[in-house]
Design a protein around this motif. Structure first.
Motif, PDB file in Angstrom:
ATOM      1  N   SER A 157       0.476  -1.184  -0.046  1.00 24.96           N
ATOM      2  CA  SER A 157      -0.057  -0.266   0.219  1.00 24.96           C
ATOM      3  C   SER A 157       0.736   1.507  -0.067  1.00 24.96           C
ATOM      4  O   SER A 157       0.312   2.308  -0.272  1.00 24.96           O
ATOM      5  CB  SER A 157      -1.327  -0.025   1.327  1.00 24.96           C
ATOM      6  OG  SER A 157      -0.060   0.104   2.400  1.00 24.96           O
ATOM      7  N   PHE A 158       1.955   1.366  -0.061  1.00 25.34           N
ATOM      8  CA  PHE A 158       3.633   2.086   0.086  1.00 25.34           C
ATOM      9  C   PHE A 158       3.626   2.185  -1.077  1.00 25.34           C
ATOM     10  O   PHE A 158       4.604   1.050  -1.803  1.00 25.34           O
ATOM     11  CB  PHE A 158       4.156   2.514   1.389  1.00 25.34           C
ATOM     12  CG  PHE A 158       3.621   2.405   2.559  1.00 25.34           C
ATOM     13  CD1 PHE A 158       3.084   3.353   2.860  1.00 25.34           C
ATOM     14  CD2 PHE A 158       3.130   0.879   3.071  1.00 25.34           C
ATOM     15  CE1 PHE A 158       2.425   3.148   4.276  1.00 25.34           C
ATOM     16  CE2 PHE A 158       3.315   0.814   4.649  1.00 25.34           C
ATOM     17  CZ  PHE A 158       2.250   2.087   5.050  1.00 25.34           C
ATOM     18  N   GLY A 159       4.103   3.788  -1.499  1.00 26.60           N
ATOM     19  CA  GLY A 159       5.052   3.540  -2.592  1.00 26.60           C
ATOM     20  C   GLY A 159       4.778   3.026  -4.009  1.00 26.60           C
ATOM     21  O   GLY A 159       3.242   3.054  -3.875  1.00 26.60           O
ATOM     22  N   ASN A 160       5.213   3.275  -5.041  1.00 22.89           N
ATOM     23  CA  ASN A 160       4.839   2.554  -6.255  1.00 22.89           C
ATOM     24  C   ASN A 160       5.170   1.402  -6.767  1.00 22.89           C
ATOM     25  O   ASN A 160       6.396   0.632  -6.698  1.00 22.89           O
ATOM     26  CB  ASN A 160       5.175   3.513  -7.437  1.00 22.89           C
ATOM     27  CG  ASN A 160       5.360   4.988  -7.328  1.00 22.89           C
ATOM     28  OD1 ASN A 160       4.263   5.622  -6.996  1.00 22.89           O
ATOM     29  ND2 ASN A 160       6.233   6.084  -7.446  1.00 22.89           N
ATOM     30  N   LEU A 279      -5.822  -9.009  -0.985  1.00 18.37           N
ATOM     31  CA  LEU A 279      -6.933  -8.198  -0.825  1.00 18.37           C
ATOM     32  C   LEU A 279      -6.939  -7.122   0.187  1.00 18.37           C
ATOM     33  O   LEU A 279      -7.644  -6.554   0.322  1.00 18.37           O
ATOM     34  CB  LEU A 279      -8.488  -9.870  -1.225  1.00 18.37           C
ATOM     35  CG  LEU A 279      -9.355  -8.538   0.027  1.00 18.37           C
ATOM     36  CD1 LEU A 279     -10.178  -7.811  -0.969  1.00 18.37           C
ATOM     37  CD2 LEU A 279     -10.428 -10.419   0.048  1.00 18.37           C
ATOM     38  N   ASP A 280      -6.248  -8.066   0.917  1.00 20.75           N
ATOM     39  CA  ASP A 280      -5.284  -7.002   2.138  1.00 20.75           C
ATOM     40  C   ASP A 280      -4.846  -5.881   1.770  1.00 20.75           C
ATOM     41  O   ASP A 280      -5.360  -5.036   2.701  1.00 20.75           O
ATOM     42  CB  ASP A 280      -4.449  -8.087   2.972  1.00 20.75           C
ATOM     43  CG  ASP A 280      -5.306  -8.949   3.640  1.00 20.75           C
ATOM     44  OD1 ASP A 280      -6.574  -8.979   4.159  1.00 20.75           O
ATOM     45  OD2 ASP A 280      -4.537 -10.189   4.240  1.00 20.75           O
ATOM     46  N   CYS A 281      -4.712  -6.107   0.687  1.00 19.67           N
ATOM     47  CA  CYS A 281      -2.993  -4.615   0.840  1.00 19.67           C
ATOM     48  C   CYS A 281      -4.292  -3.610  -0.064  1.00 19.67           C
ATOM     49  O   CYS A 281      -4.254  -2.836  -0.386  1.00 19.67           O
ATOM     50  CB  CYS A 281      -2.129  -4.989  -0.936  1.00 19.67           C
ATOM     51  SG  CYS A 281      -1.749  -3.587  -0.947  1.00 19.67           S
ATOM     52  N   LEU A 282      -5.300  -4.248  -0.972  1.00 15.90           N
ATOM     53  CA  LEU A 282      -6.343  -3.054  -1.892  1.00 15.90           C
ATOM     54  C   LEU A 282      -7.326  -2.556  -0.598  1.00 15.90           C
ATOM     55  O   LEU A 282      -7.865  -1.289  -1.061  1.00 15.90           O
ATOM     56  CB  LEU A 282      -7.223  -4.193  -2.818  1.00 15.90           C
ATOM     57  CG  LEU A 282      -6.602  -4.536  -3.819  1.00 15.90           C
ATOM     58  CD1 LEU A 282      -7.437  -5.564  -4.449  1.00 15.90           C
ATOM     59  CD2 LEU A 282      -5.799  -3.194  -4.248  1.00 15.90           C
ATOM     60  N   VAL A 283      -7.930  -3.260   0.315  1.00 15.16           N
ATOM     61  CA  VAL A 283      -8.380  -3.050   1.915  1.00 15.16           C
ATOM     62  C   VAL A 283      -7.930  -1.576   2.653  1.00 15.16           C
ATOM     63  O   VAL A 283      -7.734  -0.583   2.626  1.00 15.16           O
ATOM     64  CB  VAL A 283      -8.278  -3.839   2.878  1.00 15.16           C
ATOM     65  CG1 VAL A 283      -9.928  -3.389   4.095  1.00 15.16           C
ATOM     66  CG2 VAL A 283      -9.810  -5.064   2.351  1.00 15.16           C
ATOM     67  N   LYS A 284      -6.475  -1.712   2.862  1.00 18.11           N
ATOM     68  CA  LYS A 284      -5.633  -0.836   3.158  1.00 18.11           C
ATOM     69  C   LYS A 284      -5.441   0.400   1.907  1.00 18.11           C
ATOM     70  O   LYS A 284      -5.811   1.920   2.402  1.00 18.11           O
ATOM     71  CB  LYS A 284      -4.188  -0.852   3.378  1.00 18.11           C
ATOM     72  CG  LYS A 284      -3.477  -0.549   4.207  1.00 18.11           C
ATOM     73  CD  LYS A 284      -2.378  -1.076   4.379  1.00 18.11           C
ATOM     74  CE  LYS A 284      -2.072  -2.231   5.443  1.00 18.11           C
ATOM     75  NZ  LYS A 284      -0.733  -2.708   5.841  1.00 18.11           N
ATOM     76  N   ILE A 285      -5.505  -0.143   1.098  1.00 17.74           N
ATOM     77  CA  ILE A 285      -5.207   1.058   0.307  1.00 17.74           C
ATOM     78  C   ILE A 285      -6.532   2.231  -0.245  1.00 17.74           C
ATOM     79  O   ILE A 285      -6.622   3.003  -0.614  1.00 17.74           O
ATOM     80  CB  ILE A 285      -5.260   0.854  -1.329  1.00 17.74           C
ATOM     81  CG1 ILE A 285      -3.773   0.459  -1.194  1.00 17.74           C
ATOM     82  CG2 ILE A 285      -5.306   1.897  -2.120  1.00 17.74           C
ATOM     83  CD1 ILE A 285      -3.128  -0.434  -3.052  1.00 17.74           C
TER      84      ILE A 285
END
Length: 288
Positions: A157-160, A279-285
């Motif tokens: 969720s951080f950076g590019n 999915l966890d990352c997308l939720v965080k984003i």
């Protein structure tokens, strides 16, 4: 309290380690990036380690601009090889535990089964060659309590990264073409960060050990993109293409799946499936 130096702390993995730091009160984390500590200045690094009584180094710093590295080999070599060699020398002199993060790009991608740690490297790019040179420098110096952890297709969720690029392009376009003949495993940097901090108190090896870590499962970049859009309920037509239709300065491995058996058996890790972690990352984003 153990003093832990984390380099590259503003990158994806470094940022995820920073997010976890408050849960590990036994460590005094010292987070640095190029503006705080230039790892290419070997004398400055040596002074920093002495002044701060560093007992652990987690080296997340790297030159990761794979295509730019083809024309910036000196810079890539300074960061991915020579700075790493300096860390290894300092680790040996001061008895420092060293964790160095490496890459699937040390392999040529011609395998038909997941790469194990003892498979012969054969990098096809400047990035891969300089990362391998860093690994080899560590192995030659051979400081005790040192791990080289190879990983692949890192996102956060951080950076590019690929996930964020797809989300942006998916909002701008109705259709995209994505390479389908490169196969690997996406790795959520938060999972890798958790794994590193889980492993840290249990490191006890006399010689350098190489381990592989990625999320479980296998996919192509095309599959990865399709899954991102499906999980976000975005209507985007994704067309699979061959690598030859999307030429890049640096050659990518066609197959770079890593076998995680050794790290699981050595440290008892439970590694999540890539789609679940995505999915966890997308939720965080979404919360940003």
């Amino acid at each position: 309290m153990t003093n832990v130096l984390i380099t590259g702390s503003n990158g994806q993995l470094g940022s995820e380690l920073k997010a976890l730091a408050s849960h590990y009160a036994q460590y005094n984390f010292i987070f640095t990036d190029v503006y705080d500590l230039d790892i290419c200045n070997h004398e400055a690094v040596a002074d920093f380690i002495t002044e701060n009584q560093i007992q652990v180094i987690i080296n997340c710093a790297a030159y990761t601009a794979v295509d730019k590295a083809e024309t910036q080999e000196d810079i890539a070599n300074a960061i991915n090889h020579l700075a790493v060699k300096n860390f290894a020398q300092l680790a040996k002199v001061h008895g420092i535990t060293l964790i160095h993060v490496s890459t699937d790009y040390v392999f040529d991608g011609t395998n038909h089964k997941p790469y194990i740690e003892t498979d012969t490297p054969n990098p096809q790019s400047v990035y891969g060659r300089t990362k391998l040179a860093g690994e080899q420098a560590i192995q030659h110096i051979n400081p005790a309590n040192t791990l080289i952890i190879r990983t692949s297709w890192v996102y956060s969720s951080f950076g590019n990264n690929f996930v964020k690029t797809m989300l942006r392009l998916g909002k701008e376009r109705d259709a995209l073409s994505v390479v389908a003949d490169q196969v690997g495993t996406p790795t959520y940097a938060a999972d890798l960060a958790q794994a590193i901090l889980t492993i840290l108190p249990n490191i006890n090896n006399e010689a350098v050990k190489i381990l592989h870590y990625s999320n479980k499962g296998v996919c192509s970049w095309y599959d990865f993109a399709k899954t991102i859009f499906a999980l976000e309920n975005m209507v985007v037509k994704v067309t699979p293409i061959e690598s030859s239709q999307y030429p890049t300065p640096a050659k990518r491995p066609f197959y770079s799946v890593l076998n995680n058996k050794a790290i699981i058996e050595t440290y008892g890790l439970k590694i999540p499936y890539w789609r679940d972690s995505l999915l966890d990352c997308l939720v965080k984003i979404r919360t940003f």
